[in-house]
Design an enzyme around this catalytic site. Sequence first.
Site, PDB file in Angstrom:
ATOM      1  N   ALA A  46       0.816  -1.214   0.000  1.00  0.00           N
ATOM      2  CA  ALA A  46       0.000   0.000   0.000  1.00  0.00           C
ATOM      3  C   ALA A  46       0.848   1.260   0.000  1.00  0.00           C
ATOM      4  O   ALA A  46       0.371   2.336  -0.332  1.00  0.00           O
ATOM      5  CB  ALA A  46      -0.902  -0.008   1.232  1.00  0.00           C
ATOM      6  N   LYS A  47       2.104   1.134   0.402  1.00  0.00           N
ATOM      7  CA  LYS A  47       3.045   2.264   0.400  1.00  0.00           C
ATOM      8  C   LYS A  47       2.448   3.492   1.083  1.00  0.00           C
ATOM      9  O   LYS A  47       2.533   4.605   0.576  1.00  0.00           O
ATOM     10  CB  LYS A  47       3.521   2.538  -1.020  1.00  0.00           C
ATOM     11  CG  LYS A  47       4.082   1.236  -1.653  1.00  0.00           C
ATOM     12  CD  LYS A  47       5.051   1.430  -2.737  1.00  0.00           C
ATOM     13  CE  LYS A  47       5.773   0.175  -3.182  1.00  0.00           C
ATOM     14  NZ  LYS A  47       4.972  -0.943  -3.693  1.00  0.00           N
TER      15      LYS A  47
END
Lengths: 276, 276
Positions: B92-93
């Site tokens: 998801a960073k």
Amino acid sequence: MNKRELFAQIQEKKSFLCVGLDPVMENIPKHLLKYEDPILEFNKQLIDATKDLCVAYKPNTAFYESMGWKGWRTLTETWKYIPENIFTIADAKRGDIGNTSAMYAETFFNREKSEMGFDAVTVAPYMGEDSVGPFLNYKDKWVILLALTSNSGHKDFQVLETGGQKLYETVINTSSGWATADQLMYVVGATRAEEFKQVRKLAPDHFLLVPGVGAQGGSLADVCEYGLNDSCGLLVNSSRGIIYAGKGEDFAERAREEALKLQQEMEQILLSAELI
Amino acid sequence: MNKRELFAQIQEKKSFLCVGLDPVMENIPKHLLKYEDPILEFNKQLIDATKDLCVAYKPNTAFYESMGWKGWRTLTETWKYIPENIFTIADAKRGDIGNTSAMYAETFFNREKSEMGFDAVTVAPYMGEDSVGPFLNYKDKWVILLALTSNSGHKDFQVLETGGQKLYETVINTSSGWATADQLMYVVGATRAEEFKQVRKLAPDHFLLVPGVGAQGGSLADVCEYGLNDSCGLLVNSSRGIIYAGKGEDFAERAREEALKLQQEMEQILLSAELI
């Protein structure tokens, strides 16, 4: 919305206020819990109460995602409810390799695919140019790149010296080669007012999105002293200070009062700067 | 899942393969389009075909978000379908100021609230310690911090000199004070095999999540030469090389064949290193 249109909105409303729509179920007024989607109702009433006082709304995606897929639907419905002449920012702090950033661009900009068509999305710079590029393929859509943030953790990496300048300065310098001030803004926290002067040397024409006024302790006057440019160049965000101004049935009126205070302060600042 | 359990899974399956579940509607086999949720059906069949060959699944959230709130529901249902003994990574960073990262932590770790309980989430380091901290409050849950990524944009900031070491080295050094190797991993792209040696000096005990094998051009042998440690210490991801191995009705069998090739290569590597 392009830069000229954004400045026209600022002049018309005499405001460069952005309202952060970051609701959590525990903090919304109890009388809203009877609605099928209490958060959506909260947002709608806030939008109705403040839409003539602000030029932008900025939902932070984290608050919606944390409620699962239904929360994502609430974000979608919230975006749809915002009037068309108001600039919308998905505060998502995304960024990934090129083919994946292209998916994030679809998420926030491609209304036909995702049901949402924000004007702008916040992006983290760590992965570099190809993580930002796909967002720039949409006409009149914006990347708002993190430069100097308002949290304590900004000290860990953003102010490291990188060949004669701080990392956030390098981020501004390097990224300003990727897009013009017509598609690129920067996040600069209001808690760092003294550093606005330096940011303006590097990015004289860009709009800056400024969180941190209000609950996080930043001062509007300090920000404007160095931050204003000839298109205003500032979107100053307040979230908790407005949306939780009241906790009862009059929460929307209380929110309006707080937004009005900021708008009136902004009007004076715009007058003094001869921007209206 | 804790570190000991993860290594036990690796030994049992003789594999340190992570399968990236990054589907796009345009690329999935046509015969799946008859299902109510074609992407979910695609993922389910891929999981059925590969679950004995891999130790982790890594859906990248961008691919789901781009389909709007229904895509987020598909992500949720995909997570629920993954067997409990397999490590799950939300790629998801994310990363934001503390109170917002706490919301992202709920998104991916708090099953009661979001219907998803991943084992790990990828996090971007730019905003520093308080953007990472909230994820560490969940027992046996992991932060996988971006260090050196596999895309061309890694050159823009990650390798800048910051006081005698490169930024990604500073990210590893600084962040290793925030959590132990029991809750923290790093993303190190396989396209940078020569730099694994340096990463292992700084993070000898940590697991590394390695994207970039396959479609992005990285070599498994190169990665393992420097990357293996005494708990294996590697999760090597392949996405497109597996999930799009076939485009017809036999796509799941083709995917299995590609996963099996990687598993067999990994088994030889684990044997040579006397880890099994």
